[in-house]
Design a protein around this motif. Sequence first.
Motif, PDB file in Angstrom:
ATOM      1  N   UNK A  73       0.853  -1.181   0.000  1.00 40.74           N
ATOM      2  CA  UNK A  73       0.000   0.000   0.000  1.00 40.74           C
ATOM      3  C   UNK A  73       0.892   1.235   0.000  1.00 40.74           C
ATOM      4  N   UNK A  74       0.518   2.220  -0.804  1.00 38.69           N
ATOM      5  CA  UNK A  74       1.344   3.429  -0.905  1.00 38.69           C
ATOM      6  C   UNK A  74       0.454   4.647  -1.136  1.00 38.69           C
ATOM      7  N   UNK A  75       0.924   5.788  -0.670  1.00 40.45           N
ATOM      8  CA  UNK A  75       0.316   7.057  -1.051  1.00 40.45           C
ATOM      9  C   UNK A  75       1.081   7.580  -2.250  1.00 40.45           C
ATOM     10  N   UNK A  76       0.475   7.517  -3.434  1.00 40.84           N
ATOM     11  CA  UNK A  76       1.180   7.816  -4.685  1.00 40.84           C
ATOM     12  C   UNK A  76       0.880   9.228  -5.169  1.00 40.84           C
ATOM     13  N   UNK A  77       1.870   9.927  -5.706  1.00 42.99           N
ATOM     14  CA  UNK A  77       1.647  11.294  -6.190  1.00 42.99           C
ATOM     15  C   UNK A  77       0.568  11.347  -7.261  1.00 42.99           C
ATOM     16  N   UNK A  78      -0.469  12.122  -7.019  1.00 43.04           N
ATOM     17  CA  UNK A  78      -1.535  12.302  -8.003  1.00 43.04           C
ATOM     18  C   UNK A  78      -1.029  13.171  -9.148  1.00 43.04           C
ATOM     19  N   UNK A  79      -1.493  12.847 -10.361  1.00 39.83           N
ATOM     20  CA  UNK A  79      -1.023  13.595 -11.528  1.00 39.83           C
ATOM     21  C   UNK A  79      -2.145  14.341 -12.248  1.00 39.83           C
ATOM     22  N   UNK A  80      -3.346  14.349 -11.673  1.00 44.08           N
ATOM     23  CA  UNK A  80      -4.489  14.896 -12.408  1.00 44.08           C
ATOM     24  C   UNK A  80      -4.485  16.411 -12.533  1.00 44.08           C
ATOM     25  N   UNK A  81      -3.598  17.084 -11.820  1.00 46.18           N
ATOM     26  CA  UNK A  81      -3.517  18.544 -11.934  1.00 46.18           C
ATOM     27  C   UNK A  81      -2.248  19.016 -12.643  1.00 46.18           C
ATOM     28  N   UNK A  82      -1.423  18.073 -13.087  1.00 49.73           N
ATOM     29  CA  UNK A  82      -0.108  18.475 -13.602  1.00 49.73           C
ATOM     30  C   UNK A  82       0.217  17.952 -14.993  1.00 49.73           C
ATOM     31  N   UNK A  83      -0.632  17.075 -15.551  1.00 49.82           N
ATOM     32  CA  UNK A  83      -0.392  16.564 -16.898  1.00 49.82           C
ATOM     33  C   UNK A  83      -1.685  16.682 -17.704  1.00 49.82           C
ATOM     34  N   UNK A  84      -1.595  16.584 -19.028  1.00 50.46           N
ATOM     35  CA  UNK A  84      -2.822  16.587 -19.832  1.00 50.46           C
ATOM     36  C   UNK A  84      -3.746  15.442 -19.422  1.00 50.46           C
ATOM     37  N   UNK A  85      -5.042  15.646 -19.609  1.00 51.18           N
ATOM     38  CA  UNK A  85      -6.025  14.672 -19.153  1.00 51.18           C
ATOM     39  C   UNK A  85      -5.765  13.276 -19.705  1.00 51.18           C
ATOM     40  N   UNK A  86      -5.322  13.181 -20.969  1.00 47.87           N
ATOM     41  CA  UNK A  86      -5.122  11.857 -21.549  1.00 47.87           C
ATOM     42  C   UNK A  86      -3.935  11.122 -20.931  1.00 47.87           C
ATOM     43  N   UNK A  87      -3.024  11.861 -20.290  1.00 48.89           N
ATOM     44  CA  UNK A  87      -1.869  11.239 -19.653  1.00 48.89           C
ATOM     45  C   UNK A  87      -2.112  10.896 -18.183  1.00 48.89           C
ATOM     46  N   UNK A  88      -3.154  11.458 -17.596  1.00 45.60           N
ATOM     47  CA  UNK A  88      -3.375  11.299 -16.157  1.00 45.60           C
ATOM     48  C   UNK A  88      -3.712   9.848 -15.814  1.00 45.60           C
ATOM     49  N   UNK A  89      -2.989   9.295 -14.848  1.00 43.21           N
ATOM     50  CA  UNK A  89      -3.159   7.898 -14.457  1.00 43.21           C
ATOM     51  C   UNK A  89      -3.325   7.727 -12.945  1.00 43.21           C
ATOM     52  N   UNK A  90      -3.268   8.834 -12.211  1.00 47.03           N
ATOM     53  CA  UNK A  90      -3.402   8.773 -10.757  1.00 47.03           C
ATOM     54  C   UNK A  90      -4.280   9.938 -10.313  1.00 47.03           C
ATOM     55  N   UNK A  91      -5.565   9.823 -10.600  1.00 49.52           N
ATOM     56  CA  UNK A  91      -6.521  10.912 -10.369  1.00 49.52           C
ATOM     57  C   UNK A  91      -7.303  10.691  -9.081  1.00 49.52           C
TER      58      UNK A  91
END
Length: 359
Positions: free
Chosen positions: A238-256
């Motif tokens: 189990x991990x707290x993973x860096x969210x990417x939904x505010x920093x990459x284009x929507x099609x690249x976001x994988x941790x929203x």
Amino acid sequence: MMKKEDLIHSIMRISDANGISGFEDEVLAVIRDEGSSLGTFKEDRLRNLYLYRSENREGLPLVQLNAHTDEVGFMVKAIRPDGMLEFIPIGGWIPSNVPAHMVRILNKEGEYVPAVVASKPPHFMSEAERNAPLDLSKMVLDVGARSREEVVKEYRIGIAAPVIPDVTCRYDANHDLLIGKAFDCRIGCASVLATMKALQGKTLPVNLVGDFSSQEEVGTRGSMVSTEQIGADLAIVFEGCPADDTVVPEYQAQTCLKKGPMLRHIDARMITNPRYQRYALNLAEELGIPVQEAVREAGATNGAPIHLSGGGIPAIVIGVPVRYAHTHYGISAVFDVEAAIALATELLQRLDEKIIRSF
């Protein structure tokens, strides 16, 4: 399944506990209290904490449920004659995220002293200083003292004092969001406990040990020891993973946020066992548990040393998205935590020796 309010309370308690890498005793005390009814605790000399499930039986495969107890922070390096404290980072920090925040410094009496992360005020900066990037060597911790003697004798602060972000976790019920420190990986610690609570009293085809390992933020050190101590056949990290939904284009976001936990196929130090990964993803799809898949070029988790131990232990990472990990404040959704726990709970009721061997 654990009641939602109990899960939130558990996350908040573990988040608020103070514990940079190597100084995690307070976190372990909270985990011991939260998991007191679940089994037997053991500890090793690196302060890894193990929780062996009460219902474990002889002859079954052993599954390691891992999360790390440490958080990123700082350590006092030197005390200046004017009473300012120089410091070093513990774990990964971006310098621009550090100044103008409050921290807590643990003094020699075991008390926390509030301090401000300070830098030269703009009023006294040259033009060159204003335009130069601010690095940690230009920052200090200010407790309000006027001399080194005051810091040492009155504030009782010494060299190597641990420094923790001064943040209290809060829950926004209207939006089902948690805001607090150390979600990487205190949310993981709470998830291990919640998974074991959800399975309490049930007969499983596997044995379980909760592995609350130390010093992940300084090179996955604790899990290098814990995985050898446990000798598991399989692992869930189990991990707290860096969210990417505010920093990459929507099609690249994988941790929203609010799309479920992220299962990573690869990162800088691990290629996830593809057979185990596919089994977990297929099960999530079958049961309607929301999950996200990710391909990561950088970063690593305790899965790295675990999957290289014991002849190669199959391991997956169930990562809860955390916006702004490795800063003072993280933002996470309880929905994602619940989905992570649901997936782990369902996996552990199905995994048996035959399935594990197939990985």
